[in-house]
Motif scaffolding. Sequence first.
Motif, mmCIF file in Angstrom:
data_model
loop_
_atom_site.group_PDB
_atom_site.id
_atom_site.type_symbol
_atom_site.label_atom_id
_atom_site.label_comp_id
_atom_site.label_asym_id
_atom_site.label_seq_id
_atom_site.Cartn_x
_atom_site.Cartn_y
_atom_site.Cartn_z
ATOM 1 N N ALA A 27 0.816 -1.213 0.000
ATOM 2 C CA ALA A 27 0.000 0.000 0.000
ATOM 3 C C ALA A 27 0.849 1.263 0.000
ATOM 4 C CB ALA A 27 -0.924 -0.004 1.222
ATOM 5 N N SER A 95 -2.001 5.883 -2.611
ATOM 6 C CA SER A 95 -1.142 5.044 -1.777
ATOM 7 C C SER A 95 -1.579 5.260 -0.341
ATOM 8 C CB SER A 95 0.335 5.404 -1.954
ATOM 9 O OG SER A 95 0.657 6.556 -1.232
ATOM 10 N N TRP A 177 -10.444 3.627 -0.825
ATOM 11 C CA TRP A 177 -9.114 4.030 -0.352
ATOM 12 C C TRP A 177 -9.243 5.216 0.585
ATOM 13 C CZ3 TRP A 177 -3.867 2.821 -0.993
ATOM 14 C CH2 TRP A 177 -3.608 1.674 -1.757
#
Length: 183
Positions: A27, A95, A177
Motif C-alpha cells: 500500500a 497510496s 481508499w
Amino acid sequence: MPLTILTADRDLDDRAADAVPLPHAGADHWRRPYRPGPGRVGAAAVSLLLASFVLLSAVIIVAAGALPAAVICSGVAVLIIALALRFLRVGVWVSAHGLRQVELLRTTTLRWSEVAAVRTVQRPVRWLGLPRTVQGQALVVDRQGGSSLRTLVTDHNGDFLARPEAFERAADVLEAWAAEYRR
C-alpha cells in the motif's frame, strides 16, 4: 471466443476476483486504481510513432551532414517521447500516504489527513477535456479547509468514455481508499 490478450479488462473476470495481490504490491507504493483508457493509450502510441519518424529523419539529416539540424530534430523527438509518457501517467494515483492527481504539466498531492471526502456527484462534465460539457458523473475530492480539488475523473474523460462500468469500479475503489486511509 474473446482473445483475452487483446482486452484491457482481462483481469476483471471471475477468476481475478479471487486473486491475491503480489507481495511487492504494498500500500506504500503509488498506484493507479484503474487502467488507462484505449483513447489515451492510442494517442500515446501515435505520438511514439511520430517520434520514431522524427528520429528517422534525424538519422537522415546526420547522413546528409547537417549536424545542428539533426540535434534539433533529436531534441524534438525526445520532447515528443517525454510528453507521450507523461500523457500515459495522467490520472489519479493512490497510496497509503495520500492521493495524487497527475496532469500533463502539473501534479497535486494531498495527504489523507487533508482529504475531507471523496464522492461521486452528478453534474455537467467536460467531454474529453474539451470546453463542451455534457451531463455526467464526476469524482470530487473535498479538502479539510472546505475547498475542492479539481475534478479527479469523470465518466466522459479519456479513460472512461464509453466505459461506464470502469468508471463505477474506479470511483468505488477511490472512495474505498479514502474511507480506509482517512482514519
